[in-house]
Design an enzyme around this catalytic site. Sequence first.
Site, PDB file in Angstrom:
ATOM      1  N   LYS A  38      75.954   1.845  32.975  1.00  0.00           N
ATOM      2  CA  LYS A  38      74.896   2.727  32.484  1.00  0.00           C
ATOM      3  C   LYS A  38      74.803   2.699  30.967  1.00  0.00           C
ATOM      4  CE  LYS A  38      73.863   5.567  36.373  1.00  0.00           C
ATOM      5  NZ  LYS A  38      73.572   6.852  36.975  1.00  0.00           N
ATOM      6  N   LYS A  94      72.697  -3.507  43.304  1.00  0.00           N
ATOM      7  CA  LYS A  94      72.527  -2.427  44.277  1.00  0.00           C
ATOM      8  C   LYS A  94      71.128  -1.816  44.161  1.00  0.00           C
ATOM      9  CE  LYS A  94      74.004   2.031  42.517  1.00  0.00           C
ATOM     10  NZ  LYS A  94      74.255   3.379  42.889  1.00  0.00           N
ATOM     11  N   LYS A 127      67.626   4.059  42.302  1.00  0.00           N
ATOM     12  CA  LYS A 127      66.367   4.771  42.077  1.00  0.00           C
ATOM     13  C   LYS A 127      65.837   4.586  40.667  1.00  0.00           C
ATOM     14  CE  LYS A 127      68.770   9.023  42.986  1.00  0.00           C
ATOM     15  NZ  LYS A 127      70.020   9.054  42.232  1.00  0.00           N
TER      16      LYS A 127
HETATM   17  N1  AQP Z   1      72.287   1.136  47.065  1.00  0.00           N
HETATM   18  C1  AQP Z   1      73.083   2.028  47.631  1.00  0.00           C
HETATM   19  N2  AQP Z   1      73.691   1.767  48.802  1.00  0.00           N
HETATM   20  C2  AQP Z   1      74.505   2.676  49.399  1.00  0.00           C
HETATM   21  N3  AQP Z   1      74.733   3.909  48.871  1.00  0.00           N
HETATM   22  C3  AQP Z   1      74.144   4.216  47.708  1.00  0.00           C
HETATM   23  N4  AQP Z   1      74.160   5.323  46.940  1.00  0.00           N
HETATM   24  C4  AQP Z   1      73.381   5.131  45.852  1.00  0.00           C
HETATM   25  N5  AQP Z   1      72.828   3.905  45.896  1.00  0.00           N
HETATM   26  C5  AQP Z   1      73.284   3.303  47.027  1.00  0.00           C
HETATM   27  C6  AQP Z   1      74.901   6.532  47.265  1.00  0.00           C
HETATM   28  O1  AQP Z   1      73.977   7.621  47.204  1.00  0.00           O
HETATM   29  C7  AQP Z   1      74.687   8.786  46.791  1.00  0.00           C
HETATM   30  C8  AQP Z   1      73.914   9.487  45.732  1.00  0.00           C
HETATM   31  O2  AQP Z   1      73.878   8.691  44.585  1.00  0.00           O
HETATM   32  P1  AQP Z   1      73.583   9.379  43.202  1.00  0.00           P
HETATM   33  O3  AQP Z   1      72.209   9.885  43.176  1.00  0.00           O
HETATM   34  O4  AQP Z   1      74.619  10.392  42.911  1.00  0.00           O
HETATM   35  O5  AQP Z   1      73.774   8.279  42.105  1.00  0.00           O
HETATM   36  P2  AQP Z   1      73.860   6.748  42.101  1.00  0.00           P
HETATM   37  O6  AQP Z   1      74.985   6.242  42.949  1.00  0.00           O
HETATM   38  O7  AQP Z   1      73.922   6.362  40.659  1.00  0.00           O
HETATM   39  O8  AQP Z   1      72.476   6.329  42.777  1.00  0.00           O
HETATM   40  P3  AQP Z   1      71.285   5.564  42.140  1.00  0.00           P
HETATM   41  O9  AQP Z   1      70.187   5.532  43.133  1.00  0.00           O
HETATM   42  O10 AQP Z   1      71.736   4.227  41.632  1.00  0.00           O
HETATM   43  O11 AQP Z   1      70.886   6.506  40.962  1.00  0.00           O
HETATM   44  P4  AQP Z   1      70.583   6.165  39.447  1.00  0.00           P
HETATM   45  O12 AQP Z   1      69.577   5.054  39.511  1.00  0.00           O
HETATM   46  O13 AQP Z   1      70.041   7.419  38.863  1.00  0.00           O
HETATM   47  O14 AQP Z   1      71.872   5.735  38.845  1.00  0.00           O
HETATM   48  C9  AQP Z   1      76.073   8.356  46.355  1.00  0.00           C
HETATM   49  O15 AQP Z   1      76.993   8.694  47.368  1.00  0.00           O
HETATM   50  C10 AQP Z   1      75.961   6.869  46.222  1.00  0.00           C
HETATM   51  O16 AQP Z   1      77.175   6.236  46.521  1.00  0.00           O
END
Ligand code: AQP
Length: 336
Positions: A119, A201, A204
């Site tokens: 990040k 991965k 969002k």
């Molecule tokens: N691609 C993924 N596959 C499986 N699990 C996923 N998670 C996120 N992306 C995937 C799981 O979703 C939960 C919530 O995630 P989060 O919102 O706390 O943050 P994150 O992991 O950083 O998800 P994003 O979508 O990638 O958010 P941004 O883009 O804001 O950083 C967690 O349990 C995560 O493991």
Amino acid sequence: MSVMSDNQKKTIFSGVQPSGKLTLGNYLGAIKNFPLLQEEYNCIYCVVDMHAITVRQDPAALRRQTLEVLAQYIACGLDPEKSVLFIQSHVPAHAELGWVLNCYTMFGEASRMTQFKDKSAKHADNVNVGLFDYPVLMAADILLYQTDMVPVGVDQLQHIELARNIAQRFNGVYSDTFVMPEPYIPKTGAKIMSLADPTRKMSKSDENANGFVLLMDKPEDIMRKFKRAVTDSDSRIIVSEDKPGVSNLISIYALATGKTIEQVQEEFQGKGYGDFKPAVGEAVVELLRPIREKTEDLLKNKDYLEQVYREGAQKAGYLARKTLDKVYRKVGFVKR
Ligand code: AQP
């Protein structure tokens, strides 16, 4: 309320950031598993808005997305009568314990977190201390509720390991205070990859909207994204390390239909991407349709959502305070 009275059951805690609209990755990796567990465990699910501001957010969008994640928790099957649903910033004990745990976290171990490295590379103009401290706040989220199990995607494993190290260190200095949390990671779907670049991965906050499918995407958008999904040079539909695109689509199809990977491979034996990609799209459209419709309904009923998050914060606050009081006493703070 079961969470307050049922001490026989184990406790589950997890959270999702309202840092954007939720993706199929968030759903298949984490949220899909939340309701499965609410009968057998005391379940506490949080919308972690304090984590979201480690990256710059538009305030109006953050407010909207916070309610949307809460509505999606319910639309995905969480029952506010059975699980505690709340917004992180409504329970100040998270920030309070986070501060204490900062003093039991080593700079070196926090520096090793890959999410921080990723990040900070992505947001090079805003490498703030909160971004660095994110995993310690996450440790506080988990440890406050004496959590036994944390359902998350595999990308969060390193943070849970850190929470365990912090808990162990604190327990070692002061006697048993925190339960040691275990991760709960699904066998398939622990990491759903981007449709545009299957080596990354699904996220969002991806700038390429073709890489992710949102829970709120319209059926035609979902179909288009799957038809365009990056696949591999040969057209066999099998899971293989050198076929990350197809392997990802097979996992998604298996999870959306409840079939095993072997069944999916058999179903598409001898067929090509022209059959396979639209089939994955249709399965996802049907998987997400009820969630989208229920979320839309819930978002029209703001009073109900407000009642859910207020009651949730009260229940969570009560449980969190018990742990925080214990921690304050142990470290030597004078009782209020
Ligand atoms: N691609 C993924 N596959 C499986 N699990 C996923 N998670 C996120 N992306 C995937 C799981 O979703 C939960 C919530 O995630 P989060 O919102 O706390 O943050 P994150 O992991 O950083 O998800 P994003 O979508 O990638 O958010 P941004 O883009 O804001 O950083 C967690 O349990 C995560 O493991």
